[in-house]
Each structure stands twice: as structure tokens, then as C-alpha cells.
Design a protein around this motif. Structure first.
Motif, PDB file in Angstrom:
ATOM      1  N   ASP A 287      75.872  45.737  15.609  1.00  0.00           N
ATOM      2  CA  ASP A 287      75.492  45.602  14.203  1.00  0.00           C
ATOM      3  C   ASP A 287      74.647  44.356  13.955  1.00  0.00           C
ATOM      4  OD1 ASP A 287      76.738  47.952  13.430  1.00  0.00           O
ATOM      5  OD2 ASP A 287      78.652  46.964  13.034  1.00  0.00           O
ATOM      6  N   LYS A 288      74.203  43.685  15.017  1.00  0.00           N
ATOM      7  CA  LYS A 288      73.326  42.535  14.854  1.00  0.00           C
ATOM      8  C   LYS A 288      71.943  42.980  14.387  1.00  0.00           C
ATOM      9  CE  LYS A 288      73.351  39.158  17.813  1.00  0.00           C
ATOM     10  NZ  LYS A 288      73.672  38.102  16.819  1.00  0.00           N
ATOM     11  N   LEU A 289      71.207  42.066  13.773  1.00  0.00           N
ATOM     12  CA  LEU A 289      69.888  42.382  13.240  1.00  0.00           C
ATOM     13  C   LEU A 289      68.853  42.531  14.350  1.00  0.00           C
ATOM     14  CD1 LEU A 289      69.663  39.927  10.187  1.00  0.00           C
ATOM     15  CD2 LEU A 289      70.018  42.406  10.118  1.00  0.00           C
ATOM     16  N   HIS A 290      67.933  43.469  14.144  1.00  0.00           N
ATOM     17  CA  HIS A 290      66.728  43.633  14.967  1.00  0.00           C
ATOM     18  C   HIS A 290      67.020  43.827  16.454  1.00  0.00           C
ATOM     19  CE1 HIS A 290      64.164  42.851  11.567  1.00  0.00           C
ATOM     20  NE2 HIS A 290      64.714  41.673  11.355  1.00  0.00           N
ATOM     21  N   LEU A 291      68.111  44.474  16.781  1.00  0.00           N
ATOM     22  CA  LEU A 291      68.409  44.740  18.181  1.00  0.00           C
ATOM     23  C   LEU A 291      67.356  45.659  18.794  1.00  0.00           C
ATOM     24  CD1 LEU A 291      72.264  45.340  18.152  1.00  0.00           C
ATOM     25  CD2 LEU A 291      71.088  43.472  19.324  1.00  0.00           C
ATOM     26  N   ILE A 292      67.024  45.397  20.047  1.00  0.00           N
ATOM     27  CA  ILE A 292      66.240  46.325  20.853  1.00  0.00           C
ATOM     28  C   ILE A 292      67.226  47.182  21.639  1.00  0.00           C
ATOM     29  CG2 ILE A 292      64.613  46.519  22.780  1.00  0.00           C
ATOM     30  CD1 ILE A 292      63.385  43.882  21.835  1.00  0.00           C
ATOM     31  N   HIS A 293      67.020  48.493  21.632  1.00  0.00           N
ATOM     32  CA  HIS A 293      67.895  49.410  22.346  1.00  0.00           C
ATOM     33  C   HIS A 293      67.092  50.083  23.459  1.00  0.00           C
ATOM     34  CE1 HIS A 293      70.855  49.019  19.086  1.00  0.00           C
ATOM     35  NE2 HIS A 293      69.853  49.209  18.244  1.00  0.00           N
ATOM     36  N   LEU A 294      67.551  49.937  24.692  1.00  0.00           N
ATOM     37  CA  LEU A 294      66.875  50.547  25.828  1.00  0.00           C
ATOM     38  C   LEU A 294      67.783  51.579  26.476  1.00  0.00           C
ATOM     39  CD1 LEU A 294      65.167  47.555  27.692  1.00  0.00           C
ATOM     40  CD2 LEU A 294      64.202  49.069  25.953  1.00  0.00           C
ATOM     41  N   ASP A 295      67.247  52.767  26.680  1.00  0.00           N
ATOM     42  CA  ASP A 295      67.982  53.779  27.422  1.00  0.00           C
ATOM     43  C   ASP A 295      67.973  53.445  28.914  1.00  0.00           C
ATOM     44  OD1 ASP A 295      68.537  55.256  25.140  1.00  0.00           O
ATOM     45  OD2 ASP A 295      66.697  56.452  25.309  1.00  0.00           O
ATOM     46  N   LYS A 296      68.736  54.189  29.685  1.00  0.00           N
ATOM     47  CA  LYS A 296      68.825  53.980  31.131  1.00  0.00           C
ATOM     48  C   LYS A 296      67.439  53.973  31.757  1.00  0.00           C
ATOM     49  CE  LYS A 296      70.865  56.090  35.276  1.00  0.00           C
ATOM     50  NZ  LYS A 296      71.706  57.206  35.775  1.00  0.00           N
ATOM     51  N   LYS A 297      67.148  52.924  32.550  1.00  0.00           N
ATOM     52  CA  LYS A 297      65.885  52.732  33.276  1.00  0.00           C
ATOM     53  C   LYS A 297      64.695  52.448  32.356  1.00  0.00           C
ATOM     54  CE  LYS A 297      68.251  53.649  36.958  1.00  0.00           C
ATOM     55  NZ  LYS A 297      68.811  52.528  37.747  1.00  0.00           N
ATOM     56  N   GLU A 298      64.906  52.361  31.070  1.00  0.00           N
ATOM     57  CA  GLU A 298      63.810  52.101  30.146  1.00  0.00           C
ATOM     58  C   GLU A 298      63.438  50.622  30.178  1.00  0.00           C
ATOM     59  OE1 GLU A 298      62.572  52.980  25.473  1.00  0.00           O
ATOM     60  OE2 GLU A 298      64.655  53.210  26.114  1.00  0.00           O
ATOM     61  N   THR A 299      62.158  50.330  29.911  1.00  0.00           N
ATOM     62  CA  THR A 299      61.682  48.950  29.879  1.00  0.00           C
ATOM     63  C   THR A 299      61.101  48.628  28.511  1.00  0.00           C
ATOM     64  OG1 THR A 299      59.453  49.510  30.656  1.00  0.00           O
ATOM     65  CG2 THR A 299      61.121  49.028  32.342  1.00  0.00           C
ATOM     66  N   GLN A 300      61.069  47.336  28.215  1.00  0.00           N
ATOM     67  CA  GLN A 300      60.480  46.834  26.975  1.00  0.00           C
ATOM     68  C   GLN A 300      59.557  45.674  27.313  1.00  0.00           C
ATOM     69  OE1 GLN A 300      61.131  47.937  23.689  1.00  0.00           O
ATOM     70  NE2 GLN A 300      59.512  46.563  22.990  1.00  0.00           N
ATOM     71  N   LEU A 301      58.321  45.751  26.854  1.00  0.00           N
ATOM     72  CA  LEU A 301      57.354  44.665  27.031  1.00  0.00           C
ATOM     73  C   LEU A 301      57.240  43.874  25.742  1.00  0.00           C
ATOM     74  CD1 LEU A 301      55.003  43.142  28.453  1.00  0.00           C
ATOM     75  CD2 LEU A 301      53.491  44.963  27.593  1.00  0.00           C
ATOM     76  N   ILE A 302      57.382  42.555  25.848  1.00  0.00           N
ATOM     77  CA  ILE A 302      57.250  41.640  24.713  1.00  0.00           C
ATOM     78  C   ILE A 302      56.210  40.595  25.078  1.00  0.00           C
ATOM     79  CG2 ILE A 302      58.455  39.942  23.275  1.00  0.00           C
ATOM     80  CD1 ILE A 302      61.049  41.595  24.007  1.00  0.00           C
ATOM     81  N   THR A 303      55.242  40.380  24.206  1.00  0.00           N
ATOM     82  CA  THR A 303      54.156  39.462  24.530  1.00  0.00           C
ATOM     83  C   THR A 303      53.949  38.437  23.417  1.00  0.00           C
ATOM     84  OG1 THR A 303      52.396  40.765  23.477  1.00  0.00           O
ATOM     85  CG2 THR A 303      52.989  41.357  25.730  1.00  0.00           C
ATOM     86  N   TYR A 304      53.310  37.345  23.788  1.00  0.00           N
ATOM     87  CA  TYR A 304      52.838  36.358  22.813  1.00  0.00           C
ATOM     88  C   TYR A 304      51.722  35.559  23.445  1.00  0.00           C
ATOM     89  CZ  TYR A 304      55.523  32.786  25.373  1.00  0.00           C
ATOM     90  OH  TYR A 304      56.010  31.941  26.336  1.00  0.00           O
ATOM     91  N   GLN A 305      50.989  34.821  22.635  1.00  0.00           N
ATOM     92  CA  GLN A 305      49.947  33.955  23.171  1.00  0.00           C
ATOM     93  C   GLN A 305      49.775  32.725  22.285  1.00  0.00           C
ATOM     94  OE1 GLN A 305      46.571  36.668  23.313  1.00  0.00           O
ATOM     95  NE2 GLN A 305      45.764  35.816  21.401  1.00  0.00           N
ATOM     96  N   ILE A 306      49.366  31.625  22.951  1.00  0.00           N
ATOM     97  CA  ILE A 306      49.201  30.338  22.263  1.00  0.00           C
ATOM     98  C   ILE A 306      47.880  29.728  22.698  1.00  0.00           C
ATOM     99  CG2 ILE A 306      50.200  28.077  21.763  1.00  0.00           C
ATOM    100  CD1 ILE A 306      52.886  29.175  22.838  1.00  0.00           C
ATOM    101  N   LYS A 307      47.063  29.348  21.729  1.00  0.00           N
ATOM    102  CA  LYS A 307      45.831  28.604  22.003  1.00  0.00           C
ATOM    103  C   LYS A 307      46.065  27.130  21.732  1.00  0.00           C
ATOM    104  CE  LYS A 307      42.249  32.073  21.208  1.00  0.00           C
ATOM    105  NZ  LYS A 307      41.055  32.444  20.384  1.00  0.00           N
ATOM    106  N   PHE A 308      45.425  26.285  22.529  1.00  0.00           N
ATOM    107  CA  PHE A 308      45.527  24.843  22.388  1.00  0.00           C
ATOM    108  C   PHE A 308      44.140  24.272  22.115  1.00  0.00           C
ATOM    109  CE2 PHE A 308      48.884  26.457  25.022  1.00  0.00           C
ATOM    110  CZ  PHE A 308      50.013  25.811  24.567  1.00  0.00           C
ATOM    111  N   PHE A 309      44.098  23.322  21.189  1.00  0.00           N
ATOM    112  CA  PHE A 309      42.793  22.734  20.861  1.00  0.00           C
ATOM    113  C   PHE A 309      42.979  21.311  20.352  1.00  0.00           C
ATOM    114  CE2 PHE A 309      44.351  25.177  17.257  1.00  0.00           C
ATOM    115  CZ  PHE A 309      44.173  24.318  16.187  1.00  0.00           C
TER     116      PHE A 309
END
Length: 309
Positions: A287-309
């Protein structure tokens, strides 16, 4: 691989914490095998990341999994079985192996163990890749469910960016600029137990586009943004000529934090998929917020990026 694969495995098996470097002509990162945590970011030889000084905070950029923040009463039920869960999860305290390493790219991998099953009843693998391209850091996190049932989890980032960057500047010279303006009611953190009271508003922002930095905003722990209007922001000095640009499209929530009571010289910008337990949480992990649920053998890709200047 840099060095022989056998040497890397030997060092890992001894439990050594080691930093590995990726770089190009502008950007250098040092990442520890312990938690796959970035420990150093240098852009044009200027340090952009908190140095893990324990006087302020002994970490720099941990990955938060399988939970973010506090679990109410330190215990959560999964399939009616209680599990003791520590704040921000346990992956930040696990040693990863290096499965790929080139000059400008590295991948860390972690395969869950029998000991982990005592804390979280799912088998899994996590791959964390970091790449540098000019002034840009890209990261790819892949979670794979290796158990025979649906696996649920939260995942968060917790990088601590150095503020100020240069001598002669102060914390209050910096600001966050959101790509799009929005109205926000930031819920209150209950300081005695770290849960989030969504029925108590700590701070309200109307048409927020620019957030000037001041320590007063963090007297009640983090500012928590639950209904993000944008997933792109900049942390910059008053002249906007140096700082970072952070894009985190896969994360529906954001925490911003600094330990205000000691006026630390960093600010954590924390994209979250989930958050700490609500103060009235029923103790059921699912019942936690924003849970990701993966079935058996399923994968989840999560990405981000940061620019420096």
C-alpha cells in the motif's frame, strides 16, 4: 575492463570499498562499488558533489531501494509476513561487481542474496550504468525480478550537490529554477519518526518557478513535492552561470533537503519513485505510494541525466 577481471573479483570478494573512474576532457566521476554510489563529480576540475564529510552527512549520492525514507515502526508486511526495513533500504550498503568499464562508461551489478531475503522477500538483480558525454552525466538503472511472484519496490536518488561551488559565495546565493511553474502543498515530516503527514502542510508554494535557497525552508526536514508539474530543474548561482541541470522524467516525486541545523554546504535534490510511509500508514508494504510492480523475469529501466556548467 580496466585491470584483469580476476583482480576485480578478488577485491570484491574481500569486501573492499573501491572507487572506479570514468571521464572525458570535461567531466570526471569516481564511483564506489559500495552501493554503486557516486563519490566524486568534477566538471572542469571543480568539485560538484558533497565529499561525504560525516560532520554533515557521511554519504554523497546513494541509491534508495527497495524503499525510500522511513518505514513506519521499522517494519512492513509483505504477504502478511513482517520484515524489518531500514531507512532508505539496503542496496546503498551492498557491494556491487563491475561488469563493464571503459574510459567514459561503467556498469555495476548486484545480485540479491539469501541474507537479503530476510529483509525483502524477492530475488532480484540491479544494473547501474553511468556514462559521461561532454558535460552530461547519463545513468541507467535496470531492475530485474528473479523471483517467482510479482515484486514491488520503490526507488529513489539522493545526490548531494555542493553549494556553494566557489569561495566568496554563500548558500543563499543559489536558487532552484523549475522548467515549469506549479502550485505545491509540501506535506510535513514528523520529526520524531520520519513519517510523512500528508494531512499537515509544512509549506505552500503558489506558481513556484524559482526557489531561492535558505536554510529556514529545511527546519522541518525535506521539502516534499508530491504532484510535480515538471521533471526538469536547474540548481544555479545568482548569476546563473554555473550549476547543474537535472532531468528525471521517470520520477513522480521530489525531495529537497539539507541538514539546516548545521548549515551544511550542500543541497540534496532527490527524485523519488515513492516516499517514506505516511504517518497513518497501515503497515502493508503493497500500500506504499508509487510502487513499481514487476512480474516474474520482468525488468524496469529507470533513467536520469545531469548537465554541469
Amino acid at each position: 575492463l580496466v585491470g584483469s577481471e580476476m583482480c576485480i573479483r578478488d577485491r570484491y570478494m574481500r569486501g573492499d570499498k573501491m572507487n572506479y573512474t570514468i571521464k572525458n576532457q570535461d567531466l570526471l566521476l569516481e564511483i564506489s562499488n559500495h552501493g554503486a554510489e557516486i563519490k566524486v563529480i568534477k566538471y572542469q576540475n571543480i568539485d560538484y558533489l558533497h565529499n561525504s564529510d560525516p560532520k554533515f552527512w557521511g554519504r554523497s549520492a546513494p541509491i534508495l531501494f527497495p524503499n525510500i525514507g522511513t518505514i513506519k515502526n521499522g517494519q512492513s508486511f509483505i504477504n502478511n509476513i513482517p520484515y524489518t526495513m531500514m531507512k532508505h533500504g539496503f542496496i546503498r550498503d551492498r557491494d556491487f561487481t563491475i561488469t563493464h568499464h571503459e574510459t567514459s562508461s561503467i556498469t555495476f551489478s548486484y545480485l540479491s542474496t539469501e541474507e537479503d531475503l530476510k529483509l525483502y522477500p524477492f530475488s532480484f538483480n540491479i544494473d547501474v550504468t553511468y556514462q559521461v558525454h561532454g558535460n552530461l552525466l547519463k545513468s541507467y538503472i535496470v531492475i530485474t525480478n528473479l523471483s517467482d511472484e510479482t515484486m514491488s519496490f520503490n526507488l529513489g536518488l539522493h545526490p548531494a550537490f555542493k553549494v556553494p561551488l566557489f569561495d566568496g559565495e554563500k548558500f543563499e546565493d543559489y536558487k532552484i529554477i523549475f522548467k515549469d511553474a506549479g502550485d505545491y502543498d509540501c506535506p510535513s515530516v514528523e520529526l520524531e519518526n520520519g513519517t510523512i503527514n500528508f494531512n499537515k502542510i509544512a509549506k505552500t508554494f503558489t506558481n513556484l518557478k524559482v526557489l531561492p535557497l535558505n536554510y529556514e525552508d529545511y527546519q522541518n526536514d525535506a521539502l516534499i513535492f508530491t504532484n510535480l508539474k515538471t521533471h526538469f530543474l536547474k540548481l544555479v548561482n545568482k548569476d546563473e552561470n554555473h550549476g547543474i541541470a537535472f532531468e528525471f522524467n521517470d520520477f513522480p516525486m521530489l525531495g529537497i533537503w539539507t541538514p539546516n541545523h548545521i548549515k551544511a554546504n550542500f543541497l540534496c535534490i532527490e527524485p523519488w519513485i515513492g516516499c517514506a510511509d505516511p504517518s497513518n500508514h497501515n503497515g502493508n508494504f503493497n500500500d506504499k505510494l508509487h510502487l513499481i510492480h514487476l512480474d516474474k523475469k520482468e525488468t524496469q529501466l529507470i533513467t536520469y541525466q545531469i548537465k554541469f556548467f
